[in-house]
Design a protein around this motif. Structure first.
Motif, PDB file in Angstrom:
ATOM      1  N   LYS A 199       0.812  -1.215   0.000  1.00 13.76           N
ATOM      2  CA  LYS A 199       0.000   0.000   0.000  1.00 13.76           C
ATOM      3  C   LYS A 199       0.849   1.271   0.000  1.00 13.76           C
ATOM      4  O   LYS A 199       0.424   2.292  -0.534  1.00 13.76           O
ATOM      5  CB  LYS A 199      -0.991  -0.001   1.157  1.00 13.76           C
ATOM      6  N   GLU A 255       0.294   4.489  -2.380  1.00  9.95           N
ATOM      7  CA  GLU A 255       0.150   5.827  -1.806  1.00  9.95           C
ATOM      8  C   GLU A 255       1.201   6.794  -2.340  1.00  9.95           C
ATOM      9  O   GLU A 255       0.924   7.975  -2.515  1.00  9.95           O
ATOM     10  CB  GLU A 255       0.223   5.755  -0.280  1.00  9.95           C
ATOM     11  N   THR A 288      -5.350  -7.209  -2.349  1.00  9.42           N
ATOM     12  CA  THR A 288      -5.421  -6.549  -1.051  1.00  9.42           C
ATOM     13  C   THR A 288      -4.219  -5.639  -0.912  1.00  9.42           C
ATOM     14  O   THR A 288      -3.096  -6.060  -1.178  1.00  9.42           O
ATOM     15  CB  THR A 288      -5.403  -7.586   0.102  1.00  9.42           C
ATOM     16  N   ARG A 289      -4.464  -4.416  -0.520  1.00  7.15           N
ATOM     17  CA  ARG A 289      -3.372  -3.494  -0.206  1.00  7.15           C
ATOM     18  C   ARG A 289      -2.959  -3.765   1.232  1.00  7.15           C
ATOM     19  O   ARG A 289      -3.810  -3.814   2.115  1.00  7.15           O
ATOM     20  CB  ARG A 289      -3.832  -2.049  -0.333  1.00  7.15           C
ATOM     21  N   CYS A 290      -1.680  -3.948   1.468  1.00  8.08           N
ATOM     22  CA  CYS A 290      -1.227  -4.263   2.823  1.00  8.08           C
ATOM     23  C   CYS A 290       0.182  -3.731   3.045  1.00  8.08           C
ATOM     24  O   CYS A 290       0.839  -3.257   2.125  1.00  8.08           O
ATOM     25  CB  CYS A 290      -1.302  -5.759   3.082  1.00  8.08           C
TER      26      CYS A 290
END
Length: 70
Positions: free
Chosen positions: A31, A35, A56-58
């Motif tokens: 993520k 960002e 999934t962003r993690c």
């Protein structure tokens, strides 16, 4: 036996998706790179969306723990 295989890196994951020879259940994407608008990561995310690949962003730490098998 159904065992999970974790691939790491945009190139490896993209190749697996493109080949269609593996079932892709989920892609974990850093993520922080999204960002920061990292060009490669943003493009990769766009491709995942186009191909309806679940993602999934993690945190990077979580991705590293999967890649290390811990």
């Amino acid at each position: 036996m159904n065992s999970k295989i974790y691939l790491e890196g945009i190139i490896s994951v993209s190749a697996a998706i493109t080949s269609g020879k593996r079932d892709i259940y989920e892609v974990f994407i850093d993520k922080a790179k999204i960002e920061k608008r990292d060009r490669k990561a943003v493009h990769f995310l766009s491709e995942l969306k186009k191909k309806s690949v679940p993602y999934t962003r993690c945190d990077r730490d979580y991705i590293d723990s999967l890649a290390e098998g811990t």
